[in-house]
Write an enzyme that holds these catalytic residues in place. Structure first.
Site, PDB file in Angstrom:
ATOM      1  N   HIS A  69       0.829  -1.214   0.000  1.00 26.93           N
ATOM      2  CA  HIS A  69       0.000   0.000   0.000  1.00 26.93           C
ATOM      3  C   HIS A  69       0.860   1.258   0.000  1.00 26.93           C
ATOM      4  O   HIS A  69       0.419   2.305   0.453  1.00 26.93           O
ATOM      5  CB  HIS A  69      -0.937  -0.012   1.215  1.00 26.93           C
ATOM      6  CG  HIS A  69      -0.223  -0.294   2.488  1.00 26.93           C
ATOM      7  ND1 HIS A  69       0.085  -1.582   2.895  1.00 26.93           N
ATOM      8  CD2 HIS A  69       0.277   0.531   3.439  1.00 26.93           C
ATOM      9  CE1 HIS A  69       0.747  -1.515   4.052  1.00 26.93           C
ATOM     10  NE2 HIS A  69       0.872  -0.265   4.404  1.00 26.93           N
ATOM     11  N   ASP A  76      -0.907  -8.654   4.618  1.00 30.48           N
ATOM     12  CA  ASP A  76      -0.862 -10.080   4.231  1.00 30.48           C
ATOM     13  C   ASP A  76      -2.246 -10.696   4.109  1.00 30.48           C
ATOM     14  O   ASP A  76      -2.436 -11.878   4.364  1.00 30.48           O
ATOM     15  CB  ASP A  76      -0.074 -10.857   5.279  1.00 30.48           C
ATOM     16  CG  ASP A  76      -0.747 -10.758   6.652  1.00 30.48           C
ATOM     17  OD1 ASP A  76      -0.327 -11.472   7.575  1.00 30.48           O
ATOM     18  OD2 ASP A  76      -1.706  -9.979   6.787  1.00 30.48           O
ATOM     19  N   ASP A  99      -4.826  -2.780   7.850  1.00 31.71           N
ATOM     20  CA  ASP A  99      -5.043  -3.740   6.761  1.00 31.71           C
ATOM     21  C   ASP A  99      -6.536  -3.849   6.488  1.00 31.71           C
ATOM     22  O   ASP A  99      -7.294  -4.339   7.322  1.00 31.71           O
ATOM     23  CB  ASP A  99      -4.475  -5.107   7.159  1.00 31.71           C
ATOM     24  CG  ASP A  99      -4.594  -6.123   6.040  1.00 31.71           C
ATOM     25  OD1 ASP A  99      -5.245  -5.815   5.021  1.00 31.71           O
ATOM     26  OD2 ASP A  99      -4.044  -7.216   6.186  1.00 31.71           O
ATOM     27  N   ASP A 100      -6.939  -3.400   5.292  1.00 32.21           N
ATOM     28  CA  ASP A 100      -8.381  -3.396   5.028  1.00 32.21           C
ATOM     29  C   ASP A 100      -8.884  -4.750   4.526  1.00 32.21           C
ATOM     30  O   ASP A 100     -10.048  -4.864   4.109  1.00 32.21           O
ATOM     31  CB  ASP A 100      -8.737  -2.302   4.004  1.00 32.21           C
ATOM     32  CG  ASP A 100     -10.138  -1.774   4.242  1.00 32.21           C
ATOM     33  OD1 ASP A 100     -10.786  -2.279   5.189  1.00 32.21           O
ATOM     34  OD2 ASP A 100     -10.594  -0.891   3.514  1.00 32.21           O
ATOM     35  N   HIS A 295      -3.127   0.651  20.084  1.00 34.68           N
ATOM     36  CA  HIS A 295      -1.781   0.038  20.049  1.00 34.68           C
ATOM     37  C   HIS A 295      -0.899   0.756  19.031  1.00 34.68           C
ATOM     38  O   HIS A 295       0.231   1.154  19.332  1.00 34.68           O
ATOM     39  CB  HIS A 295      -1.921  -1.448  19.693  1.00 34.68           C
ATOM     40  CG  HIS A 295      -0.619  -2.154  19.467  1.00 34.68           C
ATOM     41  ND1 HIS A 295      -0.026  -2.945  20.423  1.00 34.68           N
ATOM     42  CD2 HIS A 295       0.230  -2.184  18.398  1.00 34.68           C
ATOM     43  CE1 HIS A 295       1.124  -3.438  19.968  1.00 34.68           C
ATOM     44  NE2 HIS A 295       1.307  -2.991  18.732  1.00 34.68           N
ATOM     45  N   GLU A 296      -1.410   0.932  17.793  1.00 36.51           N
ATOM     46  CA  GLU A 296      -0.593   1.559  16.734  1.00 36.51           C
ATOM     47  C   GLU A 296      -0.243   3.000  17.093  1.00 36.51           C
ATOM     48  O   GLU A 296       0.860   3.470  16.818  1.00 36.51           O
ATOM     49  CB  GLU A 296      -1.325   1.502  15.397  1.00 36.51           C
ATOM     50  CG  GLU A 296      -1.621   0.088  14.921  1.00 36.51           C
ATOM     51  CD  GLU A 296      -0.389  -0.795  14.880  1.00 36.51           C
ATOM     52  OE1 GLU A 296      -0.516  -2.024  15.086  1.00 36.51           O
ATOM     53  OE2 GLU A 296       0.724  -0.274  14.686  1.00 36.51           O
ATOM     54  N   HIS A 299       2.811   3.190  19.070  1.00 40.90           N
ATOM     55  CA  HIS A 299       4.034   3.214  18.237  1.00 40.90           C
ATOM     56  C   HIS A 299       4.247   4.617  17.681  1.00 40.90           C
ATOM     57  O   HIS A 299       5.370   5.136  17.689  1.00 40.90           O
ATOM     58  CB  HIS A 299       3.870   2.256  17.064  1.00 40.90           C
ATOM     59  CG  HIS A 299       3.972   0.805  17.408  1.00 40.90           C
ATOM     60  ND1 HIS A 299       4.955   0.305  18.246  1.00 40.90           N
ATOM     61  CD2 HIS A 299       3.206  -0.258  17.062  1.00 40.90           C
ATOM     62  CE1 HIS A 299       4.813  -1.017  18.368  1.00 40.90           C
ATOM     63  NE2 HIS A 299       3.761  -1.388  17.662  1.00 40.90           N
ATOM     64  N   HIS A 305       7.332  -2.544  21.118  1.00 41.50           N
ATOM     65  CA  HIS A 305       6.586  -3.671  21.717  1.00 41.50           C
ATOM     66  C   HIS A 305       7.136  -3.998  23.095  1.00 41.50           C
ATOM     67  O   HIS A 305       8.311  -3.853  23.336  1.00 41.50           O
ATOM     68  CB  HIS A 305       6.672  -4.884  20.807  1.00 41.50           C
ATOM     69  CG  HIS A 305       5.788  -4.769  19.607  1.00 41.50           C
ATOM     70  ND1 HIS A 305       6.037  -5.388  18.424  1.00 41.50           N
ATOM     71  CD2 HIS A 305       4.635  -4.087  19.432  1.00 41.50           C
ATOM     72  CE1 HIS A 305       5.091  -5.094  17.536  1.00 41.50           C
ATOM     73  NE2 HIS A 305       4.224  -4.304  18.126  1.00 41.50           N
TER      74      HIS A 305
END
Lengths: 617, 87
Positions: A69, A76, A99-100, A295-296, A299, A305
């Site tokens: 993308h 994946d 991830d769509d 969570h993202e 980052h 992590h």
């Protein structure tokens, strides 16, 4: 907890974020809310603030994508890798990608909003029981009109709470039919269609005609997404289950685990899997966009992590309804940014300022403004005009279904979730503006006695609508063109054969156009291009004249044809204006933009006024 | 009494994941999330075991150095794409 090498962090506290595009899995307002709450998880324990903006200048850009993308770290497909984000910094740093090909939900199955019925727009409750049978998707059972409905509680038989599901039989989105439902069958390129189709399109959007004959009427709309039966993964992601379907010679009318060892539910996307082999996974609980986003965003703020399985920054997804932050997460983020600011003392509410616009200044911005170039309908199916847009959905469908699963329901749209603003206030609903002009670094758009404005400096946040008469009381509501002379700051307003000149609050006029040296044949001034040094080109349909703003006179001998000097622009323009040193020639909903700087008057862009100038959805 | 029907298992087109062996899955996972560098893993069990140990410690799993069921389940779990080790 872990941070990234060198304690990468943001060096300002008022962070901004931009939701660049949307997944079809959730209603947009649910997505907006999930991201806002995910940011709030971190702002609650740090001095950081997160403000939503609408452009690439944002610190954190949020994007949905599939496979490769654009960042060299491909997703994946369904499950496995759900999302990723980059540590703080410029450019792609700090961005978060989702991830769509996952099914995004709130962690407990698909979120299907309902319309009409008696449940105030509450989402469907899956599974639900109706007449003793279990349903995990919307159904037409119990109805004779073919409308899809669901229960909004677990047990319709006892609670009797229901609503109608998004469906092309109830309404369509975008297109040019004002949300009218599909008509089946309809004819397209001579073929008959009894369901939505992607035929004729390359963007994969499902559409239908809203009359029986698209070839003749060219009226169409896009079919609402049916997340409850849209498959993910497999080899038909995004398509709908077809029930019944045949698998190993047996007929299935619901999703099944047969044929698999992993116990996952699947369905065929054609009526016969044995011959067509088209399939996908049925909606499962999905992944909580809120939890994954929190969570993202950890980052994006500089946390890596952790090895604490119960912490939000542990790499594996696990669903929880509890507040997601663990003390390990708090220690980590406060190591980077410190604790939250002390809460300000409560103060009495301030009175609102006198001159308020009739709508909040971010009207356009709150109505799905960010469907950028990567998503959104691109026009009707070929062979029609490939770019004919419409002003977008106009609210709840007007005609609602007329009976309930077993007897007549309440007539709609008594409870439909509608937008709280008067659609007329929504600048995105204006097809063609009376006049557009740059006045004091703001682009002003005039229509029927009102105007909107925005400036680049404020991120194109549209303000308004304001009433023309509040600022320029002498003016009529209908204008033909407007321009501000850059040196004198005088603002010229034209309507019919009259002109008004405002210098600050003082006005000269109305005066007749012949006072400016125009002949009687000039019925109106349709545009103006200030050229500096007090020189302005004034346009009237196919011709233009040189105008001297000091003497306020046109040079009658300077009359020229537009098409000779500005090749490539339409001749029957309804407006011409200058904006950030580019000339805009408007006809219908489009503008032709020309760069006059280089002396080569060449059209460099043709686009929509609402979609591309105003960035409406 | 009727005999239970033996479930028929089919290969679904496009369902790639079922093709990987556990070892292939492990190698792909260890590389993707930073536990090994490209082509670092060779056939000797030591390097795989070493990498597995690092992963098990990082993810607070029992540190067996073996591709046991707990480790495989972790590898199959949905997760974030940011690597666990390295930049």
């Amino acid at each position: 907890f872990q941070t990234f090498e060198g304690d990468l962090k943001w060096h300002h506290q008022n962070l901004t974020y931009w939701i660049q595009n949307y997944s079809e899995d959730l209603p947009r307002n649910v997505i907006d809310d999930a991201f806002a709450r995910a940011f709030a998880v971190w702002s609650a324990v740090t001095p950081l603030t997160f403000t939503r903006v609408y452009g690439v200048e944002a610190d954190i850009i949020i994007q949905f994508g599939v496979r490769e993308h654009g960042d060299g770290y491909p997703f994946d497909g369904k499950d496995g890798l759900l999302a990723h984000a980059f540590p703080p910094g410029q450019g792609i740093q700090g961005d978060a990608h989702f991830d769509d090909e996952e099914l995004w939900s709130l962690g407990k199955g698909v979120v299907v909003p309902t319309f009409f019925g008696n449940a105030d727009g509450a989402p469907c409750h899956f599974p639900f029981t109706f007449e003793g049978r279990n349903y995990s998707a919307c159904t037409t059972d119990g109805r004779s009109d073919g409308q899809l409905w669901c229960s909004t509680t677990a047990d319709y038989d006892t609670d009797r709470r229901f609503g109608f599901c998004p469906s092309e039989r109830l309404y369509t989105e975008h297109g040019n039919s004002d949300g009218k439902p599909c008509v089946f069958p309809f004819t397209f390129e001579g073929r008959s269609y009894s369901a939505c189709t992607t035929d004729g399109r390359s963007d994969g959007y499902r559409w239908c005609a809203t009359t029986a004959n698209y070839d003749q009427d060219k009226l169409y709309g896009f079919c609402p997404t049916r997340v409850d039966t849209t498959v993910t993964g497999g080899n038909s992601a995004g398509e709908l289950c077809v029930f019944p379907f045949v698998f190993l010679g047996q007929e299935y009318s619901t999703c099944t685990r047969d044929g698999r060892t992993d116990g996952r539910l699947w369905c065929a996307t054609t009526s016969n899997f044995d011959s067509d082999k088209k399939w996908g996974f049925c909606p499962d609980q999905g992944y909580s966009l809120f939890l994954v986003a929190a969570h993202e965003f950890g980052h994006a703020l500089g946390l890596d992590h952790t090895s604490v399985p119960e912490a939000l920054m542990y790499p594996m997804y696990s669903y929880t309804e509890k507040p997601p932050l663990h003390e390990d997460d708090v220690k980590g983020i406060q190591h980077l940014y410190g604790g939250p600011r002390p809460k300000p003392e409560p103060r009495p509410p301030t009175t609102t300022p006198e001159t308020q616009p009739t709508a909040p200044p971010t009207v356009c911005a709150t109505v799905r403004p960010s469907e950028g170039p990567t998503a959104g309908p691109t026009g009707p199916p070929s062979p029609g005009p490939t770019n004919a847009p419409t002003a977008g959905p106009t609210g709840a469908p007007t005609a609602g279904p007329t009976d309930s699963p077993t007897r007549a329901p309440t007539a709609g749209p008594s409870v439909a979730p509608t937008e709280s603003l008067d659609p007329a206030d929504n600048v995105c609903n204006v097809d063609i503006f009376d006049a557009i002009a740059e006045i004091g670094n703001y682009l002003h758009l005039f229509k029927d006695g009102r105007y909107w404005r925005f400036s680049e400096a404020q991120g194109r946040l549209v303000q308004g609508p304001f009433l023309i008469r509040d600022k320029w009381p002498a003016l009529p509501s209908k204008l033909d063109s407007v321009f501000e002379e850059p040196q004198s700051k005088k603002i010229f307003f034209f309507s019919g054969r009259q002109v008004w000149v405002y210098t600050g609050a003082t006005v000269l006029g109305p005066r007749r156009l012949d006072k400016l040296g125009f002949g009687p044949e000039v019925a109106q001034v349709t545009g103006a291009l200030p050229r500096g040094g007090g020189k302005v080109l004034l346009f009237s349909r196919q011709n233009f004249w040189r105008f001297d703003a000091k003497s306020q006179m046109v040079d009658p001998k300077s009359a020229s044809r537009v098409d000779r000097t500005f090749p490539g622009v339409p001749t029957n323009m309804h407006d011409v204006f200058l904006y950030r040193d580019k000339a805009y020639f408007c006809q219908d909903r489009y503008y032709w933009r020309m760069n006059l700087q280089n002396g080569i008057n060449q059209v460099e862009e043709v686009n929509y006024v609402t979609y591309d100038l105003l960035q409406c959805p | 009494a009727p005999r239970p029907r033996q479930p028929t298992v089919v290969v679904f087109p496009g369902d790639l994941r079922t093709d990987l062996t556990n070892k292939q899955l492990a190698e792909e996972y260890l590389y993707r999330y930073g536990y090994t560098q490209v082509a670092e893993l060779s056939d000797d069990k030591q390097s795989l075991s070493r990498a597995l140990r690092v992963l098990q410690k990082r993810l607070s799993l029992p540190e067996t150095g073996e591709l046991d069921s707990t480790t495989l389940a972790a590898m199959r779990a949905p997760r974030c794409g940011v690597p666990d080790v390295g930049r």
